[in-house]
Write an enzyme that holds these catalytic residues in place. Sequence first.
Site, PDB file in Angstrom:
ATOM      1  N   LYS A  17      20.661 -29.112 -16.781  1.00 26.24           N
ATOM      2  CA  LYS A  17      20.622 -30.229 -17.693  1.00 26.24           C
ATOM      3  C   LYS A  17      19.987 -31.339 -17.039  1.00 26.24           C
ATOM      4  O   LYS A  17      19.637 -32.312 -17.637  1.00 26.24           O
ATOM      5  CB  LYS A  17      21.914 -30.093 -18.281  1.00 26.24           C
ATOM      6  CG  LYS A  17      21.972 -29.380 -19.214  1.00 26.24           C
ATOM      7  CD  LYS A  17      23.870 -29.643 -19.313  1.00 26.24           C
ATOM      8  CE  LYS A  17      24.914 -28.973 -20.636  1.00 26.24           C
ATOM      9  NZ  LYS A  17      26.050 -29.398 -20.512  1.00 26.24           N
ATOM     10  N   ASP A  75      27.019 -32.477 -23.927  1.00 24.18           N
ATOM     11  CA  ASP A  75      27.431 -31.143 -24.449  1.00 24.18           C
ATOM     12  C   ASP A  75      26.473 -30.485 -25.257  1.00 24.18           C
ATOM     13  O   ASP A  75      26.384 -30.875 -26.095  1.00 24.18           O
ATOM     14  CB  ASP A  75      28.685 -30.745 -25.130  1.00 24.18           C
ATOM     15  CG  ASP A  75      29.857 -29.564 -24.616  1.00 24.18           C
ATOM     16  OD1 ASP A  75      30.122 -29.719 -23.903  1.00 24.18           O
ATOM     17  OD2 ASP A  75      29.950 -29.660 -26.182  1.00 24.18           O
ATOM     18  N   SER A  76      25.714 -29.303 -24.870  1.00 24.84           N
ATOM     19  CA  SER A  76      25.467 -28.414 -25.808  1.00 24.84           C
ATOM     20  C   SER A  76      25.521 -27.438 -25.632  1.00 24.84           C
ATOM     21  O   SER A  76      26.522 -26.167 -24.736  1.00 24.84           O
ATOM     22  CB  SER A  76      23.548 -28.889 -25.075  1.00 24.84           C
ATOM     23  OG  SER A  76      23.985 -28.405 -24.272  1.00 24.84           O
TER      24      SER A  76
HETATM   25  P1  IMP Z   1      27.543 -27.410 -21.553  1.00 27.91           P
HETATM   26  O1  IMP Z   1      27.928 -27.086 -20.418  1.00 27.91           O
HETATM   27  O2  IMP Z   1      29.254 -27.244 -21.697  1.00 27.91           O
HETATM   28  O3  IMP Z   1      27.331 -27.570 -22.444  1.00 27.91           O
HETATM   29  O4  IMP Z   1      27.002 -25.537 -22.077  1.00 27.91           O
HETATM   30  C1  IMP Z   1      26.019 -25.610 -22.324  1.00 27.91           C
HETATM   31  C2  IMP Z   1      25.150 -23.960 -22.383  1.00 27.91           C
HETATM   32  O5  IMP Z   1      24.259 -24.276 -23.552  1.00 27.91           O
HETATM   33  C3  IMP Z   1      24.404 -24.123 -21.444  1.00 27.91           C
HETATM   34  O6  IMP Z   1      24.790 -23.864 -19.878  1.00 27.91           O
HETATM   35  C4  IMP Z   1      23.548 -23.242 -21.194  1.00 27.91           C
HETATM   36  O7  IMP Z   1      23.920 -21.495 -21.787  1.00 27.91           O
HETATM   37  C5  IMP Z   1      23.548 -24.039 -23.198  1.00 27.91           C
HETATM   38  N1  IMP Z   1      22.098 -24.365 -23.140  1.00 27.91           N
HETATM   39  C6  IMP Z   1      22.444 -25.638 -23.421  1.00 27.91           C
HETATM   40  N2  IMP Z   1      20.825 -26.304 -23.788  1.00 27.91           N
HETATM   41  C7  IMP Z   1      20.013 -25.495 -22.918  1.00 27.91           C
HETATM   42  C8  IMP Z   1      18.439 -25.189 -23.208  1.00 27.91           C
HETATM   43  O8  IMP Z   1      18.262 -26.485 -23.382  1.00 27.91           O
HETATM   44  N3  IMP Z   1      18.032 -24.493 -23.257  1.00 27.91           N
HETATM   45  C9  IMP Z   1      18.692 -23.238 -22.698  1.00 27.91           C
HETATM   46  N4  IMP Z   1      20.160 -23.154 -22.694  1.00 27.91           N
HETATM   47  C10 IMP Z   1      20.952 -24.223 -23.228  1.00 27.91           C
END
Ligand code: IMP
Length: 204
Positions: A17, A75-76
């Site tokens: 990220k 958050d993604s």
């Molecule tokens: P967070 O840190 O709780 O927001 O988790 C985000 C998770 O979503 C990441 O660790 C990945 O598993 C997945 N993710 C989010 N954006 C992407 C992307 O651009 N490519 C691939 N996986 C993504």
Amino acid sequence: METQRKKIIVATGNEGKMNEIRQILGKENIVFSSLKDEDLQDVQIIEDGKTFEENAVIKARKISDITGRMVLADDSGLEVDYLDKAPGVYSARYLGEDTPYSVKNNHIIKLLEGVEDEKRTARFVCVIACAFPDGRTITTRGIIEGRVGYEEKGENGFGYDPIFYVPDFGCTTAELSPEEKNKVSHRGKALMAMYDELIKEKVL
Ligand code: IMP
């Protein structure tokens, strides 16, 4: 005359990220500092929100309260329609936080075995939150639509990119160059929208 670059803390320890955030907005007059750069990598943040918005705000607010600074958080995750939008907000924790993505990706492919193209629809969602020291928060959201592929393909990106097939490009987001991915990605869209908001707020 050299213009002053503004330092913004990003509440993430995810290098994938962080790299993309730097590529997308780094060319503007901003320099991004990660939790590691700020020596805050050990701060415990409990992401117990039910939505991307809630979790992004939790992360940004916590680090803003500690530092007294303006803080961004991302958050993604991946929503797979056939799996009732799983892994969704649990994308990072799906099958265990430390489980390699090759295992997570192949598990999803297996769950969709025999499922035809039309039912393999999925999307990446990204919410960017900005927490201000005065207690206000704003969020922006970006989405990219695609499908779950039949095998892992590509070496770029991170996480679920090797199984996220984008019909418009005829390849996965792991096969796009970083520049191509950032132009069309959930993160690219959410960050550019946040950039516009911060200009309106006159903080950039
Ligand atoms: P967070 O840190 O709780 O927001 O988790 C985000 C998770 O979503 C990441 O660790 C990945 O598993 C997945 N993710 C989010 N954006 C992407 C992307 O651009 N490519 C691939 N996986 C993504």
